[in-house]
Enzyme design. Structure first.
Site, mmCIF file in Angstrom:
data_model
loop_
_atom_site.group_PDB
_atom_site.id
_atom_site.type_symbol
_atom_site.label_atom_id
_atom_site.label_comp_id
_atom_site.label_asym_id
_atom_site.label_seq_id
_atom_site.Cartn_x
_atom_site.Cartn_y
_atom_site.Cartn_z
ATOM 1 N N ASN A 286 -1.831 -15.285 29.548
ATOM 2 C CA ASN A 286 -0.643 -14.450 29.729
ATOM 3 C C ASN A 286 0.001 -14.592 31.109
ATOM 4 O O ASN A 286 1.205 -14.373 31.253
ATOM 5 C CB ASN A 286 -0.975 -12.988 29.417
ATOM 6 C CG ASN A 286 -1.185 -12.781 27.923
ATOM 7 O OD1 ASN A 286 -1.036 -13.724 27.139
ATOM 8 N ND2 ASN A 286 -1.554 -11.580 27.518
ATOM 9 N N ARG B 203 -5.088 -8.736 22.539
ATOM 10 C CA ARG B 203 -6.529 -9.020 22.471
ATOM 11 C C ARG B 203 -7.068 -8.864 21.049
ATOM 12 O O ARG B 203 -6.446 -8.214 20.204
ATOM 13 C CB ARG B 203 -7.307 -8.173 23.462
ATOM 14 C CG ARG B 203 -7.234 -6.692 23.257
ATOM 15 C CD ARG B 203 -8.099 -5.990 24.269
ATOM 16 N NE ARG B 203 -7.740 -4.596 24.408
ATOM 17 C CZ ARG B 203 -8.592 -3.646 24.719
ATOM 18 N NH1 ARG B 203 -9.858 -3.950 24.968
ATOM 19 N NH2 ARG B 203 -8.197 -2.399 24.839
ATOM 20 N N HIS C 113 -4.898 0.146 33.952
ATOM 21 C CA HIS C 113 -4.860 0.272 32.484
ATOM 22 C C HIS C 113 -6.083 -0.437 31.903
ATOM 23 O O HIS C 113 -6.000 -1.515 31.339
ATOM 24 C CB HIS C 113 -3.565 -0.354 31.956
ATOM 25 C CG HIS C 113 -3.404 -0.251 30.471
ATOM 26 N ND1 HIS C 113 -3.541 0.932 29.786
ATOM 27 C CD2 HIS C 113 -3.107 -1.194 29.537
ATOM 28 C CE1 HIS C 113 -3.329 0.703 28.495
ATOM 29 N NE2 HIS C 113 -3.081 -0.570 28.311
ATOM 30 N N ARG D 258 -2.175 9.130 24.541
ATOM 31 C CA ARG D 258 -3.443 9.155 23.780
ATOM 32 C C ARG D 258 -4.261 10.392 24.146
ATOM 33 O O ARG D 258 -4.767 11.114 23.283
ATOM 34 C CB ARG D 258 -4.241 7.880 24.086
ATOM 35 C CG ARG D 258 -3.625 6.670 23.432
ATOM 36 C CD ARG D 258 -4.405 5.400 23.651
ATOM 37 N NE ARG D 258 -3.779 4.332 22.883
ATOM 38 C CZ ARG D 258 -3.651 3.076 23.284
ATOM 39 N NH1 ARG D 258 -4.124 2.696 24.459
ATOM 40 N NH2 ARG D 258 -3.060 2.192 22.516
ATOM 41 N N ASN E 149 4.810 -7.184 17.434
ATOM 42 C CA ASN E 149 4.782 -5.777 17.002
ATOM 43 C C ASN E 149 5.273 -4.820 18.089
ATOM 44 O O ASN E 149 6.042 -3.895 17.816
ATOM 45 C CB ASN E 149 3.354 -5.395 16.611
ATOM 46 C CG ASN E 149 2.923 -6.075 15.327
ATOM 47 O OD1 ASN E 149 3.745 -6.364 14.465
ATOM 48 N ND2 ASN E 149 1.625 -6.344 15.199
#
Ligand code: LMR
Length: 310
Positions: free
Chosen positions: A95, A82, A175, A151, A10
């Site tokens: 990862n 996640r 992050h 955000r 995505n």
């Protein structure tokens, strides 16, 4: 100009789509390990070109990195997202190996590329890509600051009922939940935000920003993609057009903010060479403490990576 996006999930597909329809570059290569997925998404984006009126070529490849040869910028989105109940750090075991392998394959074809990391845990995956690529620190950077700031800006725009375009903000640190939004450096059309919103409302927005990724994971059962993919594309655009935009990005600090050898988000000028300059803000004592706390958290996860890498 040629850009490669590794990972046709995505986030990767969104990033490739934004790069294509905004005509940021002439060619976008999408690579994925799953047979046919990158080719399919590249074809779908290309078939949208007559509708949305753009001419960027999109090329898909199942794990054939020769197609990525001589890329100017590479965005790495590979790895697992996640699931509800997980922290980004829980993804490190899987990862880390993926990001290492992808970075090696990229560097073999494009030794001069600028690498943008999107995979989580973001700061430590930037560390992984940096040590694997052996590129200068200014060319291996992580995408998180634009996303987290977006955000924060979106929540503020909603609370103040103003355009998100008019909200400018800086956010620093890792992050994760320890990220450091900076209200003192937040303005609305040039007006300090603190003059427009009550302290408790601002604090609630800062807290919601810190857990903004998790809020989406809870809602969707997987992590976000529109804002992360668009944020990575914005970094690519700043680089390939040498825009010298001022963004928070994750990179290795070498003494800035009194922090050495740690990967954290800091405001930089982003241009054709990657990070052109790190901007050092005059943080006050409280802000510095929050940044140090965030550093401590990222260092813990960096040491997990060191153990994985042996
Ligand atoms: C995000 O912030 O949306 C990404 O880092 C994905 C995640 O797991 O939250």
């Amino acid at each position: 100009m040629k850009v490669t996006v590794v990972g046709a999930g995505n986030v990767g597909a969104t990033c490739a789509d934004v790069l294509a329809y905004r005509e940021v570059v002439n060619e976008v290569v999408i690579v994925d390990i799953k047979e046919g997925v990158a080719e399919g998404k590249a074809l779908d984006i290309w078939q949208k070109a007559p509708i949305n009126s753009y001419d960027t070529r999109t090329v898909g490849s199942t794990n054939d990195y020769t197609k990525t040869k001589d890329s100017d910028v590479v965005v790495i989105t590979s790895g697992l997202p996640r699931k509800p109940g997980m922290s980004r750090d829980d993804l490190i075991q899987t990862n880390a190996g993926i990001v290492k392998q992808v970075t090696e394959s990229i560097i073999a074809q494009s030794p001069e590329a600028i690498i943008i990391i999107v995979s989580n845990p973001l700061d430590v995956m930037t560390y992984q890509a940096h040590i694997t690529s052996k590129l200068p620190r200014t060319k291996v950077i992580g995408m998180a600051g634009i996303l987290d700031t977006a955000r924060y800006r979106a929540f503020l725009a909603e609370a103040l009922n103003v355009s998100p375009k008019d909200i400018q903000a800086v956010l620093m640190g890792g992050h994760g939940d320890s990220m450091v939004p900076l209200p003192r450096y937040t303005t609305v059309g040039g007006i300090p935000v603190t003059e427009l919103i009550e302290e408790d409302k601002l604090e609630a927005i800062v807290n919601r920003t810190k857990t903004g990724g998790g809020e989406l994971v809870k809602l969707m059962g997987t992590s976000a993609w529109y804002a992360p993919g668009s944020a990575a594309a914005q970094m690519v655009e700043a680089i390939v057009k040498d825009q010298r935009r001022v963004f928070p990005v994750c990179m290795k600090l070498e003494g800035e903010y009194g922090i050495d050898n740690c990967y954290l988000g800091v405001p930089v000028i982003l241009g054709k060479n990657g990070v052109e300059k790190v901007i050092e803000l005059q943080l006050n004592e409280d802000e510095m403490k929050l940044l140090k706390d965030s550093e401590g958290h990222v260092r813990e996860v960096m040491s997990v990576l060191d153990r994985i890498n042996g």
